[in-house]
Design a protein around this motif. Structure first.
Motif, PDB file in Angstrom:
ATOM      1  N   LEU A  50      47.744  33.144  30.417  1.00 46.08           N
ATOM      2  CA  LEU A  50      46.744  32.821  31.446  1.00 46.08           C
ATOM      3  C   LEU A  50      46.832  33.827  32.597  1.00 46.08           C
ATOM      4  O   LEU A  50      45.799  34.263  33.129  1.00 46.08           O
ATOM      5  CB  LEU A  50      46.966  31.398  31.956  1.00 46.08           C
ATOM      6  CG  LEU A  50      46.029  30.947  33.081  1.00 46.08           C
ATOM      7  CD1 LEU A  50      44.569  31.060  32.679  1.00 46.08           C
ATOM      8  CD2 LEU A  50      46.367  29.513  33.505  1.00 46.08           C
ATOM      9  N   TYR A  51      48.033  34.185  32.988  1.00 43.35           N
ATOM     10  CA  TYR A  51      48.237  35.191  34.044  1.00 43.35           C
ATOM     11  C   TYR A  51      47.566  36.505  33.663  1.00 43.35           C
ATOM     12  O   TYR A  51      46.872  37.122  34.473  1.00 43.35           O
ATOM     13  CB  TYR A  51      49.742  35.379  34.228  1.00 43.35           C
ATOM     14  CG  TYR A  51      50.178  36.366  35.289  1.00 43.35           C
ATOM     15  CD1 TYR A  51      49.569  36.435  36.536  1.00 43.35           C
ATOM     16  CD2 TYR A  51      51.259  37.207  35.047  1.00 43.35           C
ATOM     17  CE1 TYR A  51      50.007  37.323  37.511  1.00 43.35           C
ATOM     18  CE2 TYR A  51      51.707  38.092  36.010  1.00 43.35           C
ATOM     19  CZ  TYR A  51      51.083  38.152  37.239  1.00 43.35           C
ATOM     20  OH  TYR A  51      51.524  39.036  38.198  1.00 43.35           O
ATOM     21  N   LEU A  54      43.761  36.053  33.974  1.00 43.35           N
ATOM     22  CA  LEU A  54      43.344  36.054  35.380  1.00 43.35           C
ATOM     23  C   LEU A  54      43.365  37.462  35.958  1.00 43.35           C
ATOM     24  O   LEU A  54      42.455  37.867  36.699  1.00 43.35           O
ATOM     25  CB  LEU A  54      44.252  35.129  36.194  1.00 43.35           C
ATOM     26  CG  LEU A  54      44.169  33.630  35.879  1.00 43.35           C
ATOM     27  CD1 LEU A  54      45.254  32.871  36.619  1.00 43.35           C
ATOM     28  CD2 LEU A  54      42.795  33.069  36.230  1.00 43.35           C
ATOM     29  N   ARG A  55      44.393  38.231  35.614  1.00 42.72           N
ATOM     30  CA  ARG A  55      44.486  39.617  36.098  1.00 42.72           C
ATOM     31  C   ARG A  55      43.347  40.466  35.523  1.00 42.72           C
ATOM     32  O   ARG A  55      42.794  41.326  36.199  1.00 42.72           O
ATOM     33  CB  ARG A  55      45.842  40.209  35.705  1.00 42.72           C
ATOM     34  CG  ARG A  55      46.999  39.689  36.543  1.00 42.72           C
ATOM     35  CD  ARG A  55      48.349  39.967  35.877  1.00 42.72           C
ATOM     36  NE  ARG A  55      48.577  41.382  35.662  1.00 42.72           N
ATOM     37  CZ  ARG A  55      49.229  42.189  36.497  1.00 42.72           C
ATOM     38  NH1 ARG A  55      49.722  41.699  37.634  1.00 42.72           N
ATOM     39  NH2 ARG A  55      49.426  43.460  36.212  1.00 42.72           N
ATOM     40  N   HIS A  56      43.016  40.216  34.258  1.00 47.67           N
ATOM     41  CA  HIS A  56      41.920  40.957  33.630  1.00 47.67           C
ATOM     42  C   HIS A  56      40.581  40.609  34.297  1.00 47.67           C
ATOM     43  O   HIS A  56      39.727  41.483  34.491  1.00 47.67           O
ATOM     44  CB  HIS A  56      41.857  40.612  32.140  1.00 47.67           C
ATOM     45  CG  HIS A  56      40.675  41.209  31.422  1.00 47.67           C
ATOM     46  ND1 HIS A  56      40.647  42.520  31.000  1.00 47.67           N
ATOM     47  CD2 HIS A  56      39.474  40.665  31.078  1.00 47.67           C
ATOM     48  CE1 HIS A  56      39.477  42.764  30.412  1.00 47.67           C
ATOM     49  NE2 HIS A  56      38.754  41.660  30.445  1.00 47.67           N
ATOM     50  N   THR A  57      40.415  39.342  34.648  1.00 49.62           N
ATOM     51  CA  THR A  57      39.144  38.866  35.196  1.00 49.62           C
ATOM     52  C   THR A  57      38.966  39.220  36.671  1.00 49.62           C
ATOM     53  O   THR A  57      37.889  39.660  37.090  1.00 49.62           O
ATOM     54  CB  THR A  57      39.037  37.340  35.016  1.00 49.62           C
ATOM     55  OG1 THR A  57      39.169  37.014  33.627  1.00 49.62           O
ATOM     56  CG2 THR A  57      37.699  36.825  35.526  1.00 49.62           C
ATOM     57  N   TYR A  58      40.024  39.019  37.462  1.00 50.33           N
ATOM     58  CA  TYR A  58      39.900  39.182  38.913  1.00 50.33           C
ATOM     59  C   TYR A  58      40.556  40.448  39.451  1.00 50.33           C
ATOM     60  O   TYR A  58      40.345  40.796  40.609  1.00 50.33           O
ATOM     61  CB  TYR A  58      40.506  37.956  39.620  1.00 50.33           C
ATOM     62  CG  TYR A  58      39.768  36.685  39.300  1.00 50.33           C
ATOM     63  CD1 TYR A  58      38.570  36.377  39.924  1.00 50.33           C
ATOM     64  CD2 TYR A  58      40.262  35.805  38.342  1.00 50.33           C
ATOM     65  CE1 TYR A  58      37.882  35.217  39.615  1.00 50.33           C
ATOM     66  CE2 TYR A  58      39.582  34.630  38.022  1.00 50.33           C
ATOM     67  CZ  TYR A  58      38.387  34.339  38.660  1.00 50.33           C
ATOM     68  OH  TYR A  58      37.707  33.188  38.340  1.00 50.33           O
ATOM     69  N   ILE A  64      48.331  35.977  42.220  1.00 51.13           N
ATOM     70  CA  ILE A  64      49.733  35.726  42.558  1.00 51.13           C
ATOM     71  C   ILE A  64      50.250  34.613  41.649  1.00 51.13           C
ATOM     72  O   ILE A  64      49.684  33.520  41.614  1.00 51.13           O
ATOM     73  CB  ILE A  64      49.907  35.312  44.021  1.00 51.13           C
ATOM     74  CG1 ILE A  64      49.382  36.407  44.957  1.00 51.13           C
ATOM     75  CG2 ILE A  64      51.376  35.036  44.331  1.00 51.13           C
ATOM     76  CD1 ILE A  64      49.437  36.021  46.419  1.00 51.13           C
ATOM     77  N   TYR A  65      51.310  34.905  40.935  1.00 50.89           N
ATOM     78  CA  TYR A  65      51.906  33.964  39.986  1.00 50.89           C
ATOM     79  C   TYR A  65      53.322  33.653  40.456  1.00 50.89           C
ATOM     80  O   TYR A  65      54.154  34.543  40.600  1.00 50.89           O
ATOM     81  CB  TYR A  65      51.900  34.602  38.592  1.00 50.89           C
ATOM     82  CG  TYR A  65      52.610  33.841  37.487  1.00 50.89           C
ATOM     83  CD1 TYR A  65      52.855  32.477  37.543  1.00 50.89           C
ATOM     84  CD2 TYR A  65      53.017  34.524  36.337  1.00 50.89           C
ATOM     85  CE1 TYR A  65      53.489  31.811  36.506  1.00 50.89           C
ATOM     86  CE2 TYR A  65      53.650  33.869  35.280  1.00 50.89           C
ATOM     87  CZ  TYR A  65      53.884  32.513  35.376  1.00 50.89           C
ATOM     88  OH  TYR A  65      54.513  31.861  34.342  1.00 50.89           O
ATOM     89  N   VAL A  66      53.592  32.375  40.689  1.00 55.16           N
ATOM     90  CA  VAL A  66      54.915  31.909  41.118  1.00 55.16           C
ATOM     91  C   VAL A  66      55.499  31.012  40.033  1.00 55.16           C
ATOM     92  O   VAL A  66      54.837  30.076  39.579  1.00 55.16           O
ATOM     93  CB  VAL A  66      54.826  31.131  42.446  1.00 55.16           C
ATOM     94  CG1 VAL A  66      56.207  30.601  42.847  1.00 55.16           C
ATOM     95  CG2 VAL A  66      54.248  32.006  43.550  1.00 55.16           C
ATOM     96  N   ARG A  67      56.724  31.302  39.609  1.00 56.71           N
ATOM     97  CA  ARG A  67      57.444  30.437  38.654  1.00 56.71           C
ATOM     98  C   ARG A  67      58.851  30.221  39.202  1.00 56.71           C
ATOM     99  O   ARG A  67      59.610  31.160  39.361  1.00 56.71           O
ATOM    100  CB  ARG A  67      57.501  31.084  37.265  1.00 56.71           C
ATOM    101  CG  ARG A  67      58.145  30.179  36.199  1.00 56.71           C
ATOM    102  CD  ARG A  67      58.244  30.909  34.864  1.00 56.71           C
ATOM    103  NE  ARG A  67      59.115  32.066  34.949  1.00 56.71           N
ATOM    104  CZ  ARG A  67      59.053  33.121  34.140  1.00 56.71           C
ATOM    105  NH1 ARG A  67      58.146  33.156  33.187  1.00 56.71           N
ATOM    106  NH2 ARG A  67      59.893  34.131  34.289  1.00 56.71           N
ATOM    107  N   ASN A  68      59.179  28.980  39.487  1.00 56.16           N
ATOM    108  CA  ASN A  68      60.431  28.704  40.190  1.00 56.16           C
ATOM    109  C   ASN A  68      61.643  28.673  39.277  1.00 56.16           C
ATOM    110  O   ASN A  68      61.530  28.562  38.045  1.00 56.16           O
ATOM    111  CB  ASN A  68      60.328  27.367  40.924  1.00 56.16           C
ATOM    112  CG  ASN A  68      60.379  26.189  39.961  1.00 56.16           C
ATOM    113  OD1 ASN A  68      59.505  26.039  39.113  1.00 56.16           O
ATOM    114  ND2 ASN A  68      61.398  25.356  40.078  1.00 56.16           N
TER     115      ASN A  68
END
Length: 452
Positions: A50-51, A54-58, A64-68
């Motif tokens: 999905l990341y 989203l990068r391809h589209t926008y 910004i992708y956050v994974r804790n």
């Protein structure tokens, strides 16, 4: 247009970010006390894909992708007590393992990987705010969220509080006003990690960390919150409750959950003997890219069944694709692949389209670069050192000569021996009236060819 199925609304709707120049996504990451198992990997691969979309589209700079990283937890404390090692040593080692294994699966590094222990002040401040607003209360060194103060509790999972009490193991404690109230802060005993707070030395409960870190890095309201379906209740339900009560607005606009992983049709568990980690498969010689393709073969909202047959099929396909795109220039991403991914992240449909593109490349109808760049949108056909092209022409000639000798002498021993050795090395042997063809297949081991 990207369409996503929102677990909160139970609808597949068009995704409209609050700001197309600042698309923000938070995904619950691992509790770092051991190796990541394949179920953990599925969530990582799903949201990495999905990341990428989203990068391809926008645009790469707009997402910004956050994974804790949960590095304070009772499981970690127990592992430290069992092993005699320090908590810091265990979490540093297991966090490194997780990053290495996810990289092996082709996952991009998120923009932020916040650790819970680095955000204790933010958690304390959020808890103080909830107490001040009457949504939380202190009792016997604990601070608990008052579930009854939030009228929409249960909206995400679609269950009433009574149903949740009946269907979950709710901790009964004398300091709770209501059985469903959950811990925001708890006291730490000697030897346990702890921090000073208005309620004494202690440590945060599980749920508060994601609310505090997401607000710190993405703002009080952001676009997408993701995680495994097992987190919907109680973790994500509790995140929503405490975040809405703290900030007075929704935490995330879209909630996404991937379904669980099975092995040969059964739930993966240690008791069934079918439990394995990503590192187990890497050590067995299964390339990370092959694992990624298997994980992407089932839609994220459906249970995914892991089988050896799927591994073999993925390896054969990827070796073929790597051979088709070797050294080819870049091209434009195939619109059909983008359309499939944009339809609620239909990775299975995107893979079907890639198979069709590969057939077009072999037929000379599609430029190889289209396959390369389209597959990379799914995190496939990267460096691919494991699938490097191997020149089997010398062995093909030798096999052809042995075949001719065998036909003349009726002695097939040498021919059969070489065919068996090639098969053992993972080479598919095809012999017809047109000649001999050798192709690397599932389990291909170039090292065994040296003996031939």
């Amino acid at each position: 247009m990207i369409r996503l199925t929102n677990s909160l609304t139970r609808r597949k709707d068009a995704f409209t970010p609050q700001d197309a120049g600042d698309v923000r996504m938070y995904v619950c990451g691992p509790t770092v006390y051991d190796r990541a198992h394949m179920g953990n990997a599925r969530a990582a691969v799903v949201f990495d894909t999905l990341y990428r979309l989203l990068r391809h589209t926008y645009g790469p700079e707009a997402v910004i992708y956050v994974r804790n990283i949960t590095d304070v937890d009772d499981k970690i404390n127990a592992r430290a007590a069992e092993s005699g090692r320090s908590i810091a040593e265990i979490t540093a080692e297991t966090t490194g393992w997780y990053f290495d294994d996810m990289t092996a699966l082709g996952c991009l590094t998120p923009d932020h990987n916040p650790r819970a222990t680095q955000h204790i002040p933010q958690m304390v401040a959020m808890i103080e705010g909830l107490v001040a607003k009457g949504h939380a209360y202190a009792a016997e060194g604990h601070v608990l969220f008052a579930v009854g103060s939030y009228t929409d509790y249960g909206a995400l999972s679609g269950r009433t509080v009574d149903d949740m009490i009946a269907g979950a193991r709710v901790e009964v404690a004398p300091y709770k006003r209501d059985p469903m109230d959950f811990v925001l802060w708890k006291p730490s005993e000697e030897g346990q990690p702890g921090w000073d707070s208005p309620w004494g030395r202690g440590r945060p409960g599980w749920h508060i960390e994601c609310s505090a870190m997401a607000a710190e890095l993405l703002g009080e309201r952001f676009d997408i919150h993701g995680g495994g379906g097992d987190l919907m209740f109680p973790h994500h339900e509790n995140e929503i409750a405490q975040s809405v009560c703290a900030h007075g607005q929704p935490m995330a606009d879209v909630w996404l959950h991937n379904e669980m992983l099975q092995v040969d049709g059964r739930k993966m568990s240690k008791s069934l003997g079918n439990f394995f980690t990503v590192r187990d498969k890497l050590d067995q010689g299964v390339p990370g890219e092959v694992m990624r393709m298997v994980l992407l073969g089932t839609h994220y909202r459906k249970p995914m069944d892991w089988t050896d047959e799927k591994i073999r099929a993925a390896e054969v396909a990827l070796r073929r694709w790597h051979g088709l795109v070797a050294g080819m220039p870049e091209a434009e991403v195939d619109p059909g692949v983008v359309d499939a991914l944009s339809d609620d992240l239909n990775t299975a449909g995107a893979l079907t389209r890639l198979h069709s593109i590969a057939g077009g490349v072999e037929a000379g109808e599609v430029a190889p670069g289209v396959l390369a760049v389209s597959a990379r949108l799914l995190g496939l056909l990267g460096k691919g050192d494991w699938a490097a092209a191997v020149d089997l022409s010398a062995l093909e000639a030798r096999l052809s000569d042995l075949r001719a000798d065998a036909m003349a002498t009726k002695d097939f021993a040498a021919l059969d021996a070489l065919k068996a050795a090639l098969t053992d090395a993972g080479v598919e042997v095809r012999m017809s009236k047109d000649g001999v063809a050798l192709t690397p297949a599932a389990g291909f081991d170039p090292a065994k060819l040296g003996k031939l």
